[in-house]
Design a protein around this motif. Sequence first.
Motif, PDB file in Angstrom:
ATOM      1  N   VAL A 174     -33.192 -13.863  21.178  1.00 29.59           N
ATOM      2  CA  VAL A 174     -32.302 -12.701  21.093  1.00 29.59           C
ATOM      3  C   VAL A 174     -32.779 -11.612  22.041  1.00 29.59           C
ATOM      4  CG1 VAL A 174     -31.579 -10.796  19.614  1.00 29.59           C
ATOM      5  CG2 VAL A 174     -31.428 -13.131  18.768  1.00 29.59           C
ATOM      6  N   HIS A 175     -34.083 -11.356  22.051  1.00 24.98           N
ATOM      7  CA  HIS A 175     -34.617 -10.303  22.907  1.00 24.98           C
ATOM      8  C   HIS A 175     -34.652 -10.715  24.382  1.00 24.98           C
ATOM      9  CE1 HIS A 175     -36.128  -8.712  19.001  1.00 24.98           C
ATOM     10  NE2 HIS A 175     -35.901  -7.562  19.594  1.00 24.98           N
ATOM     11  N   THR A 176     -34.638 -12.011  24.653  1.00 24.28           N
ATOM     12  CA  THR A 176     -34.584 -12.462  26.052  1.00 24.28           C
ATOM     13  C   THR A 176     -33.239 -12.138  26.677  1.00 24.28           C
ATOM     14  OG1 THR A 176     -36.103 -14.274  25.517  1.00 24.28           O
ATOM     15  CG2 THR A 176     -34.897 -14.441  27.584  1.00 24.28           C
ATOM     16  N   GLY A 177     -32.194 -12.200  25.869  1.00 13.19           N
ATOM     17  CA  GLY A 177     -30.868 -11.831  26.346  1.00 13.19           C
ATOM     18  C   GLY A 177     -30.394 -12.690  27.493  1.00 13.19           C
ATOM     19  N   ASP A 178     -29.799 -12.052  28.495  1.00 15.86           N
ATOM     20  CA  ASP A 178     -29.242 -12.792  29.632  1.00 15.86           C
ATOM     21  C   ASP A 178     -30.164 -12.760  30.858  1.00 15.86           C
ATOM     22  OD1 ASP A 178     -28.941 -10.170  30.354  1.00 15.86           O
ATOM     23  OD2 ASP A 178     -26.789 -10.274  30.761  1.00 15.86           O
ATOM     24  N   ASP A 179     -31.474 -12.619  30.615  1.00 18.24           N
ATOM     25  CA  ASP A 179     -32.439 -12.840  31.691  1.00 18.24           C
ATOM     26  C   ASP A 179     -32.543 -14.361  31.838  1.00 18.24           C
ATOM     27  OD1 ASP A 179     -34.614 -13.156  33.356  1.00 18.24           O
ATOM     28  OD2 ASP A 179     -35.867 -11.667  32.351  1.00 18.24           O
ATOM     29  N   TRP A 180     -31.648 -14.920  32.649  1.00 12.23           N
ATOM     30  CA  TRP A 180     -31.448 -16.370  32.648  1.00 12.23           C
ATOM     31  C   TRP A 180     -32.669 -17.144  33.083  1.00 12.23           C
ATOM     32  CZ3 TRP A 180     -27.892 -16.684  29.456  1.00 12.23           C
ATOM     33  CH2 TRP A 180     -26.697 -15.970  29.528  1.00 12.23           C
TER      34      TRP A 180
ATOM     35  N   ALA B 111     -21.360 -18.699  29.773  1.00 13.80           N
ATOM     36  CA  ALA B 111     -22.036 -17.976  30.846  1.00 13.80           C
ATOM     37  C   ALA B 111     -23.490 -18.382  31.023  1.00 13.80           C
ATOM     38  CB  ALA B 111     -21.966 -16.468  30.582  1.00 13.80           C
ATOM     39  N   ASP B 112     -24.031 -19.122  30.082  1.00 17.65           N
ATOM     40  CA  ASP B 112     -25.455 -19.466  30.096  1.00 17.65           C
ATOM     41  C   ASP B 112     -25.707 -20.688  30.982  1.00 17.65           C
ATOM     42  OD1 ASP B 112     -28.102 -19.942  29.582  1.00 17.65           O
ATOM     43  OD2 ASP B 112     -27.883 -20.222  27.418  1.00 17.65           O
ATOM     44  N   PRO B 113     -26.553 -20.560  32.000  1.00 20.62           N
ATOM     45  CA  PRO B 113     -26.854 -21.728  32.847  1.00 20.62           C
ATOM     46  C   PRO B 113     -27.835 -22.709  32.212  1.00 20.62           C
ATOM     47  CG  PRO B 113     -28.080 -19.834  33.617  1.00 20.62           C
ATOM     48  CD  PRO B 113     -27.204 -19.328  32.508  1.00 20.62           C
TER      49      PRO B 113
ATOM     50  N   GLN C 260     -23.178 -25.991  39.055  1.00 21.95           N
ATOM     51  CA  GLN C 260     -22.837 -25.392  37.764  1.00 21.95           C
ATOM     52  C   GLN C 260     -23.860 -24.322  37.381  1.00 21.95           C
ATOM     53  OE1 GLN C 260     -20.239 -25.682  35.846  1.00 21.95           O
ATOM     54  NE2 GLN C 260     -19.192 -27.480  36.652  1.00 21.95           N
ATOM     55  N   VAL C 261     -25.136 -24.611  37.616  1.00 23.90           N
ATOM     56  CA  VAL C 261     -26.168 -23.605  37.342  1.00 23.90           C
ATOM     57  C   VAL C 261     -25.997 -22.412  38.272  1.00 23.90           C
ATOM     58  CG1 VAL C 261     -28.648 -23.124  37.342  1.00 23.90           C
ATOM     59  CG2 VAL C 261     -27.816 -25.329  36.516  1.00 23.90           C
ATOM     60  N   ARG C 262     -25.819 -22.705  39.546  1.00 23.40           N
ATOM     61  CA  ARG C 262     -25.760 -21.636  40.536  1.00 23.40           C
ATOM     62  C   ARG C 262     -24.522 -20.758  40.360  1.00 23.40           C
ATOM     63  NH1 ARG C 262     -24.395 -20.629  45.885  1.00 23.40           N
ATOM     64  NH2 ARG C 262     -25.988 -19.421  46.968  1.00 23.40           N
ATOM     65  N   THR C 263     -23.438 -21.322  39.874  1.00 26.56           N
ATOM     66  CA  THR C 263     -22.244 -20.528  39.607  1.00 26.56           C
ATOM     67  C   THR C 263     -22.539 -19.451  38.570  1.00 26.56           C
ATOM     68  OG1 THR C 263     -20.756 -22.337  40.164  1.00 26.56           O
ATOM     69  CG2 THR C 263     -19.879 -20.617  38.725  1.00 26.56           C
ATOM     70  N   ARG C 264     -23.383 -19.790  37.601  1.00 24.47           N
ATOM     71  CA  ARG C 264     -23.697 -18.856  36.528  1.00 24.47           C
ATOM     72  C   ARG C 264     -24.846 -17.918  36.874  1.00 24.47           C
ATOM     73  NH1 ARG C 264     -21.378 -23.311  35.005  1.00 24.47           N
ATOM     74  NH2 ARG C 264     -19.980 -23.307  33.181  1.00 24.47           N
ATOM     75  N   HIS C 265     -25.762 -18.363  37.722  1.00 27.44           N
ATOM     76  CA  HIS C 265     -26.883 -17.514  38.140  1.00 27.44           C
ATOM     77  C   HIS C 265     -27.314 -17.978  39.530  1.00 27.44           C
ATOM     78  CE1 HIS C 265     -30.268 -14.933  38.104  1.00 27.44           C
ATOM     79  NE2 HIS C 265     -31.188 -15.855  37.839  1.00 27.44           N
TER      80      HIS C 265
ATOM     81  N   HIS D 113     -31.097 -18.806  40.385  1.00 25.58           N
ATOM     82  CA  HIS D 113     -31.868 -19.492  39.344  1.00 25.58           C
ATOM     83  C   HIS D 113     -33.042 -20.234  39.978  1.00 25.58           C
ATOM     84  CE1 HIS D 113     -32.837 -21.740  35.762  1.00 25.58           C
ATOM     85  NE2 HIS D 113     -31.905 -21.087  35.087  1.00 25.58           N
ATOM     86  N   HIS D 114     -34.238 -19.714  39.727  1.00 29.84           N
ATOM     87  CA  HIS D 114     -35.410 -20.210  40.427  1.00 29.84           C
ATOM     88  C   HIS D 114     -35.757 -21.642  40.034  1.00 29.84           C
ATOM     89  CE1 HIS D 114     -39.571 -20.388  41.853  1.00 29.84           C
ATOM     90  NE2 HIS D 114     -39.331 -19.318  42.573  1.00 29.84           N
ATOM     91  N   HIS D 115     -35.733 -21.939  38.731  1.00 29.40           N
ATOM     92  CA  HIS D 115     -36.094 -23.282  38.274  1.00 29.40           C
ATOM     93  C   HIS D 115     -35.150 -24.327  38.862  1.00 29.40           C
ATOM     94  CE1 HIS D 115     -37.689 -25.742  34.579  1.00 29.40           C
ATOM     95  NE2 HIS D 115     -37.685 -26.440  35.693  1.00 29.40           N
ATOM     96  N   ALA D 116     -33.858 -24.036  38.877  1.00 31.56           N
ATOM     97  CA  ALA D 116     -32.894 -24.989  39.420  1.00 31.56           C
ATOM     98  C   ALA D 116     -33.144 -25.241  40.898  1.00 31.56           C
ATOM     99  CB  ALA D 116     -31.472 -24.477  39.199  1.00 31.56           C
ATOM    100  N   HIS D 117     -33.465 -24.199  41.644  1.00 30.47           N
ATOM    101  CA  HIS D 117     -33.743 -24.377  43.069  1.00 30.47           C
ATOM    102  C   HIS D 117     -35.007 -25.205  43.285  1.00 30.47           C
ATOM    103  CE1 HIS D 117     -30.724 -21.214  43.714  1.00 30.47           C
ATOM    104  NE2 HIS D 117     -30.686 -21.622  44.969  1.00 30.47           N
ATOM    105  N   HIS D 118     -36.024 -24.973  42.456  1.00 27.48           N
ATOM    106  CA  HIS D 118     -37.237 -25.775  42.589  1.00 27.48           C
ATOM    107  C   HIS D 118     -36.969 -27.238  42.244  1.00 27.48           C
ATOM    108  CE1 HIS D 118     -40.966 -23.205  43.169  1.00 27.48           C
ATOM    109  NE2 HIS D 118     -39.964 -22.376  43.341  1.00 27.48           N
ATOM    110  N   LEU D 119     -36.143 -27.470  41.233  1.00 29.60           N
ATOM    111  CA  LEU D 119     -35.788 -28.850  40.898  1.00 29.60           C
ATOM    112  C   LEU D 119     -35.087 -29.534  42.065  1.00 29.60           C
ATOM    113  CD1 LEU D 119     -34.485 -28.524  37.227  1.00 29.60           C
ATOM    114  CD2 LEU D 119     -36.495 -29.798  37.980  1.00 29.60           C
ATOM    115  N   MET D 120     -34.176 -28.826  42.704  1.00 29.72           N
ATOM    116  CA  MET D 120     -33.453 -29.412  43.831  1.00 29.72           C
ATOM    117  C   MET D 120     -34.385 -29.711  44.995  1.00 29.72           C
ATOM    118  SD  MET D 120     -30.280 -30.058  43.291  1.00 29.72           S
ATOM    119  CE  MET D 120     -29.626 -30.179  44.963  1.00 29.72           C
ATOM    120  N   VAL D 121     -35.316 -28.796  45.260  1.00 32.22           N
ATOM    121  CA  VAL D 121     -36.269 -29.036  46.348  1.00 32.22           C
ATOM    122  C   VAL D 121     -37.124 -30.261  46.044  1.00 32.22           C
ATOM    123  CG1 VAL D 121     -38.352 -28.112  47.437  1.00 32.22           C
ATOM    124  CG2 VAL D 121     -36.316 -26.685  47.244  1.00 32.22           C
TER     125      VAL D 121
END
Length: 316
Positions: A48-54, A122-124, A149-154, A157-165
Amino acid sequence: MPPPPPPLGRGRRRAAQSFDEALDDAELVTARAALAQGRWQQTRSLLVHTGDDWDRRGHRITVLAAESYCAAWARDWLLAEPESADAAVLLALAQVRSALRGKEKPARAREACHRAAGLVPADPTPWLGLLLLECAQGADGDVVRLFEQVRTRHPDHHHAHHLMVAWLAERRVDAGRDPLHEVYDFAGWAAEQAPADSPLAVLPVIAHAERYRALAAAGHEPADPAASGHWADRRARQVMKAAFDWWLEWEHEDHPRRLIDLNFLAHAKVCEGRGAEAAALFHRIGEHATPAPWSYPDRDPLTAFRTARATVLGAS
């Protein structure tokens, strides 16, 4: 409170030196310890406190989901709060992590992610779970589609970019040290698209490190990066200079995220043989655990940093 157990896939004999995916997120460590005892309310409060810090939300959920007990307690949480989107996302990621360990059917994990995505459009994070799964088991088209799909929402998104690399770096390993490999194009494109204050500016350095990892694993490069010449060609030097210049600009801004990925940068300078620059970098930033909300269970930048720092400073 005892220290958290070593992450799955790492030897327990090295527990004292094991890499904790939680990094320096003390709130996450506390919530994880409570969840291990079935007290999911602390996890509820954390999310809850993390909120939309994706980025941070994705990190926290994937770390919690890595624990073998997570799925059971997430189901209990859903029984108590059937409409909880956070519980649904946590359960979905727990099923993904179980599927990656061969303990869950991938189809069930995908279904859970799609259900969770429907609850929080809205959550990636549910899409990050699908991307984790498809990078390991899916077709090329599925991986690219899920990344979008991840990038459309954020977009950053650092984790997604690292996964792709990491995923791209493992393609066409038989091509050897190809300076035109697609992983370099992707990393350069992502860095150019990112905002000026984004840590994705260092992604081209990560691409060189990931490509070397893939080539070394396939036997196309020696185990010792310093002996390979991988970091010594013209393109690598240009990438390293750009990344180091970017960091120097950030240092003067005193940005709270300026230390992100500097372990990779400093270690790469050691591999490249530029000991003086690496020593200066180590002296300026000191030893630290990367404070970014992302990582991989089998890659420990802090250990690499300590080893490289000891090598460089010991020789200076």
